[in-house]
Design a protein around this motif. Structure first.
Motif, PDB file in Angstrom:
ATOM      1  N   PRO A  33     -10.782  15.464 -17.683  1.00  0.00           N
ATOM      2  CA  PRO A  33     -12.087  15.057 -17.152  1.00  0.00           C
ATOM      3  C   PRO A  33     -12.949  14.465 -18.261  1.00  0.00           C
ATOM      4  N   GLY A  34     -14.001  13.787 -17.875  1.00  0.00           N
ATOM      5  CA  GLY A  34     -14.881  13.149 -18.852  1.00  0.00           C
ATOM      6  C   GLY A  34     -15.652  14.156 -19.684  1.00  0.00           C
ATOM      7  N   THR A  35     -15.895  13.799 -20.922  1.00  0.00           N
ATOM      8  CA  THR A  35     -16.693  14.671 -21.785  1.00  0.00           C
ATOM      9  C   THR A  35     -18.112  14.142 -21.951  1.00  0.00           C
ATOM     10  N   PHE A  36     -18.241  12.831 -22.051  1.00  0.00           N
ATOM     11  CA  PHE A  36     -19.562  12.236 -22.241  1.00  0.00           C
ATOM     12  C   PHE A  36     -20.065  11.511 -20.991  1.00  0.00           C
ATOM     13  N   GLU A  37     -19.181  11.205 -20.064  1.00  0.00           N
ATOM     14  CA  GLU A  37     -19.583  10.526 -18.840  1.00  0.00           C
ATOM     15  C   GLU A  37     -19.176  11.391 -17.654  1.00  0.00           C
ATOM     16  N   PRO A  38     -19.905  11.305 -16.550  1.00  0.00           N
ATOM     17  CA  PRO A  38     -19.642  12.201 -15.422  1.00  0.00           C
ATOM     18  C   PRO A  38     -18.345  11.893 -14.670  1.00  0.00           C
ATOM     19  N   LEU A  39     -17.826  10.684 -14.791  1.00  0.00           N
ATOM     20  CA  LEU A  39     -16.683  10.311 -13.973  1.00  0.00           C
ATOM     21  C   LEU A  39     -15.345  10.730 -14.557  1.00  0.00           C
ATOM     22  N   GLY A  40     -15.144  10.585 -15.817  1.00  0.00           N
ATOM     23  CA  GLY A  40     -13.838  10.858 -16.398  1.00  0.00           C
ATOM     24  C   GLY A  40     -12.968   9.617 -16.376  1.00  0.00           C
ATOM     25  N   SER A  41     -11.858   9.695 -17.103  1.00  0.00           N
ATOM     26  CA  SER A  41     -11.018   8.509 -17.258  1.00  0.00           C
ATOM     27  C   SER A  41     -10.090   8.269 -16.086  1.00  0.00           C
ATOM     28  N   ALA A  42      -9.921   9.226 -15.202  1.00  0.00           N
ATOM     29  CA  ALA A  42      -9.000   9.051 -14.075  1.00  0.00           C
ATOM     30  C   ALA A  42      -9.682   8.484 -12.834  1.00  0.00           C
ATOM     31  N   THR A  43     -10.976   8.524 -12.776  1.00  0.00           N
ATOM     32  CA  THR A  43     -11.686   8.171 -11.544  1.00  0.00           C
ATOM     33  C   THR A  43     -11.497   6.717 -11.142  1.00  0.00           C
ATOM     34  N   ILE A  44     -11.675   5.803 -12.062  1.00  0.00           N
ATOM     35  CA  ILE A  44     -11.585   4.383 -11.717  1.00  0.00           C
ATOM     36  C   ILE A  44     -10.156   3.999 -11.319  1.00  0.00           C
ATOM     37  N   PRO A  45      -9.118   4.367 -12.094  1.00  0.00           N
ATOM     38  CA  PRO A  45      -7.765   4.033 -11.646  1.00  0.00           C
ATOM     39  C   PRO A  45      -7.426   4.649 -10.291  1.00  0.00           C
ATOM     40  N   GLN A  46      -7.879   5.864 -10.053  1.00  0.00           N
ATOM     41  CA  GLN A  46      -7.611   6.488  -8.756  1.00  0.00           C
ATOM     42  C   GLN A  46      -8.356   5.782  -7.631  1.00  0.00           C
ATOM     43  N   ALA A  47      -9.583   5.374  -7.881  1.00  0.00           N
ATOM     44  CA  ALA A  47     -10.344   4.654  -6.862  1.00  0.00           C
ATOM     45  C   ALA A  47      -9.700   3.303  -6.555  1.00  0.00           C
ATOM     46  N   VAL A  48      -9.264   2.600  -7.597  1.00  0.00           N
ATOM     47  CA  VAL A  48      -8.595   1.310  -7.383  1.00  0.00           C
ATOM     48  C   VAL A  48      -7.294   1.514  -6.617  1.00  0.00           C
ATOM     49  N   ALA A  49      -6.545   2.557  -6.967  1.00  0.00           N
ATOM     50  CA  ALA A  49      -5.291   2.833  -6.275  1.00  0.00           C
ATOM     51  C   ALA A  49      -5.542   3.178  -4.811  1.00  0.00           C
ATOM     52  N   CYS A  50      -6.573   3.959  -4.546  1.00  0.00           N
ATOM     53  CA  CYS A  50      -6.906   4.294  -3.153  1.00  0.00           C
ATOM     54  C   CYS A  50      -7.320   3.043  -2.380  1.00  0.00           C
ATOM     55  N   GLY A  51      -8.098   2.184  -3.015  1.00  0.00           N
ATOM     56  CA  GLY A  51      -8.461   0.925  -2.366  1.00  0.00           C
ATOM     57  C   GLY A  51      -7.245   0.064  -2.090  1.00  0.00           C
ATOM     58  N   MET A  52      -6.339   0.013  -3.049  1.00  0.00           N
ATOM     59  CA  MET A  52      -5.107  -0.759  -2.881  1.00  0.00           C
ATOM     60  C   MET A  52      -4.284  -0.208  -1.710  1.00  0.00           C
ATOM     61  N   ILE A  53      -4.166   1.105  -1.645  1.00  0.00           N
ATOM     62  CA  ILE A  53      -3.420   1.738  -0.556  1.00  0.00           C
ATOM     63  C   ILE A  53      -4.101   1.454   0.782  1.00  0.00           C
ATOM     64  N   GLY A  54      -5.420   1.548   0.812  1.00  0.00           N
ATOM     65  CA  GLY A  54      -6.141   1.284   2.058  1.00  0.00           C
ATOM     66  C   GLY A  54      -5.990  -0.150   2.542  1.00  0.00           C
ATOM     67  N   PHE A  55      -6.132  -1.112   1.629  1.00  0.00           N
ATOM     68  CA  PHE A  55      -5.974  -2.515   2.030  1.00  0.00           C
ATOM     69  C   PHE A  55      -4.531  -2.823   2.427  1.00  0.00           C
ATOM     70  N   ALA A  56      -3.578  -2.207   1.749  1.00  0.00           N
ATOM     71  CA  ALA A  56      -2.169  -2.420   2.099  1.00  0.00           C
ATOM     72  C   ALA A  56      -1.874  -1.842   3.478  1.00  0.00           C
ATOM     73  N   ALA A  57      -2.434  -0.674   3.776  1.00  0.00           N
ATOM     74  CA  ALA A  57      -2.238  -0.085   5.101  1.00  0.00           C
ATOM     75  C   ALA A  57      -2.873  -0.966   6.178  1.00  0.00           C
ATOM     76  N   TRP A  58      -4.042  -1.497   5.883  1.00  0.00           N
ATOM     77  CA  TRP A  58      -4.720  -2.413   6.814  1.00  0.00           C
ATOM     78  C   TRP A  58      -3.861  -3.660   7.055  1.00  0.00           C
ATOM     79  N   THR A  59      -3.273  -4.172   5.999  1.00  0.00           N
ATOM     80  CA  THR A  59      -2.404  -5.347   6.117  1.00  0.00           C
ATOM     81  C   THR A  59      -1.176  -5.032   6.966  1.00  0.00           C
ATOM     82  N   ILE A  60      -0.619  -3.845   6.811  1.00  0.00           N
ATOM     83  CA  ILE A  60       0.540  -3.452   7.618  1.00  0.00           C
ATOM     84  C   ILE A  60       0.165  -3.400   9.096  1.00  0.00           C
TER      85      ILE A  60
END
Length: 164
Positions: A33-60
């Motif tokens: 988890p993040g030490t100096f910022e509230p989000l942490g280093s995993a939040t953005i990649p996970q959010a992008v991956a979730c968006g990618m999965i959502g758009f791919a499911a929509w495309t299917i």
């Protein structure tokens, strides 16, 4: 809805993107988890991956609907394809790819701050996609200004992320 010639390709590509998104999510589970910022280093990649999965499911979902519609047309409704097919715009695709590379380079080198680089990128890219039609320009300006400065505010003030 206009039927595409290859909805199966959309389905296969979307399934590959879902798999990539799942791999990214799995790979980021062990990030601390993040030490100096509230989000942490995993939040953005996970959010992008979730968006990618959502758009791919929509495309299917849309590709399956196109496939059913295409099968119905081929089964009996006759040939209703009097509409001209859209021609591929390779020049536009290459131009947008080059523009994206320039956008990332400008921000990586620190030549412009995020909001100004994003504003220029959006104006040029949306303009290219719309053919710089006069009727689109007011909406383009509002959208580009709102996104560029709104995203800068969101990232720097709400998410507390340093931007280039």
């Amino acid at each position: 809805m206009e039927a595409r010639a290859r909805p199966v390709a959309d389905i296969v590509l979307s399934m590959v993107l879902i798999a990539v998104g799942l791999v990214v999510i799995y790979g980021t589970l062990d990030l601390p988890p993040g030490t100096f910022e509230p989000l942490g280093s995993a939040t953005i990649p996970q959010a992008v991956a979730c968006g990618m999965i959502g758009f791919a499911a929509w495309t299917i979902v849309h590709a399956l609907a196109e496939r059913r519609a295409l099968a119905r047309r081929q089964a009996g409704a006759g040939d209703e394809s009097d509409e001209p097919a859209a021609r591929p715009r390779h020049d536009l695709a290459l131009g947008l790819m080059a523009l994206t590379v320039v956008y990332v380079l400008v921000m990586a080198m620190g030549w412009l701050r995020f909001s100004l680089a994003t504003l220029a990128f959006l104006v040029i890219s949306i303009g290219m996609l719309s053919g710089f039609e006069r009727r689109v320009l007011p909406a383009l300006a509002v959208l580009a200004l709102g996104l560029a400065f709104g995203l800068e505010y969101l990232f720097t003030r709400v998410f507390v992320i340093d931007l280039p």
